[in-house]
Design an enzyme around this catalytic site. Sequence first.
Site, short mmCIF file in Angstrom:
data_model
loop_
_atom_site.label_atom_id
_atom_site.label_comp_id
_atom_site.label_asym_id
_atom_site.label_seq_id
_atom_site.Cartn_x
_atom_site.Cartn_y
_atom_site.Cartn_z
N TYR A 1 28.42 48.54 40.14
CA TYR A 1 28.42 47.63 41.29
C TYR A 1 28.47 46.17 40.82
O TYR A 1 29.30 45.39 41.29
CB TYR A 1 27.16 47.88 42.12
N LYS B 1 31.47 43.37 41.40
CA LYS B 1 31.26 42.12 42.13
C LYS B 1 31.62 40.91 41.27
O LYS B 1 32.08 39.89 41.78
CB LYS B 1 29.82 42.04 42.62
#
Lengths: 291, 266
Positions: free
Chosen positions: B157, B161
């Site tokens: 994740y 990002k």
Amino acid sequence: MSIAEQSIIPARQADWKQRDRHGENLNLKGQVAVVTGGATGSGRASAGKRADRGAAVMVADINDSASAATAAEVAEIAGRSACFRVDVTDVGACSDLAAKTLEVLGPADILINNAGVAGAPNWQKRSFSTEEDWKMTYRVNVIGMSNIVTAFEPQMAKRRSGRVVNIASIAGREGRPSLPHYSASKAAVISLTQSTALELARYNITVNAICPGLLWTPMWEQVGERYAREVPAYAGMSARQVFDVMIADRIPMKSEQTPEDIAETVVFFTSYDAKNITGQALNVDGGLFMR
Amino acid sequence: MDFEGKTSVVTGGAGGIGRGIAHALARRGSNVLIADTNEESAVKVVAELMAFGAHASFCETDVTAQWSTDEMVEAALEEFGQLDVLVNNAGVGGARDFTFRKTPNIDDWLATFDVNVFGIVNGIQSVEKYMLDRGYGKIVNIASIAGRSGGAGFTAYGASKAAAINVSQAWAFKLAPHGINVNTVCPGLIWTPLWESIGEWRSLTSRQHTGMTSRQVFERAVAESVPLGREQTPEDVGNAVAYLASDRARSITGQALNVDGGIRMN
């Protein structure tokens, strides 16, 4: 006409009110804003924008007559304003400013630290940074900012609310050979912003920095003159021509930034909308720096 | 109002942060197209927006497919006649059942990059020709403070990002001369369905969170890491998006703004 004489405050206030119909968020009625270096340039635009949203403004500047003129403009918009002569390097004068603000307008809600210098007097005539340039930029841009925050902290802390916006510069994002003392002082402003944000978070005071890009201000006029004299590529150009070439060569958006741009960002950071943003430094520079 | 007569598309607008963004834009006068895979929730958000007089509609969209984001842009133009703002907000924390894995597997890496990175790329690629022809456009991508620096655990994740921030900068640079701004907002700790999953993941995989409810994990994270001492909200992110997508921010591009109560300062 110099930039300082051009009115940056929007002539038709009604337009802005119209645009802000969406809510109370940008409404600053009843709030008290203090703008250091508020007499001219971006500081003046910020003062005007605050007043435009209904805030009472204290225009604090070392330049007495210009700040009186700005305060008068602000009073015309907001009804309430004051001006105070302050040298931010003088701790006593900073406390006097805080006391005067409290007395005349009430406790400060918003603090805009805009006062800054590019060097000691006659810096634009020198090719190298002198010890005086280093001391002066650090004293005004960094220590002066800290003095002002320290002076106003009790007013804000007591009410568990406050917004501080520090004007840094993209010069603080990366070291450069021209004006190293100025770049270093602005890097220090970003660092100071972060420390202050952490320090004052417990009082629900947010502290953010804005890094303006290339603005045609009295300061840039002098920078341009210096470049034309020092840098072979700019030889023979006027300050404005140097400025235009730099916009075309370096700014991805190919346009200059304006005091209005900076004032709008100040409004955002000091508004209710930004209540959970603190410790940030935002470049307003047409994409020149992306960090 | 800043967005009177303008049209915004919000991917992942059916819930969580996306819903906050849709509300913030609609309250400032924008028409809003909710682009999401979840029709049931999206229809509810559309109804909320219409309830206060905004024009809103839904387009079933899978941001991982270019044809789908193409259709999304066409739907916005057909419905509202123009498109001014694209908010690439759709995101995932991992592949199905990621909360049960201590470290991400290949499916998590693929899922996070598919949605959180390629979803943004697809969205921009579908809209950029239209915006370039028009010489006007605002794109705001939603990344995360997890993308600001690497950390243990939630690696896929965080990496996706970080890539989202980088992708935003690339297009900011490319589109800058054409009057199009591309910026990123990095939300901090916000109680959304995604954080509900993260809380669950932590209580299942980290010893110090064992036995805690997801909300308890969240509150502990807020207490331990947010200098301002409170959680952030979808409205906070919506307000920041509305600022960056407005003409007030016309000279701001390529920036990533943390809306995180001071957790991260880079």
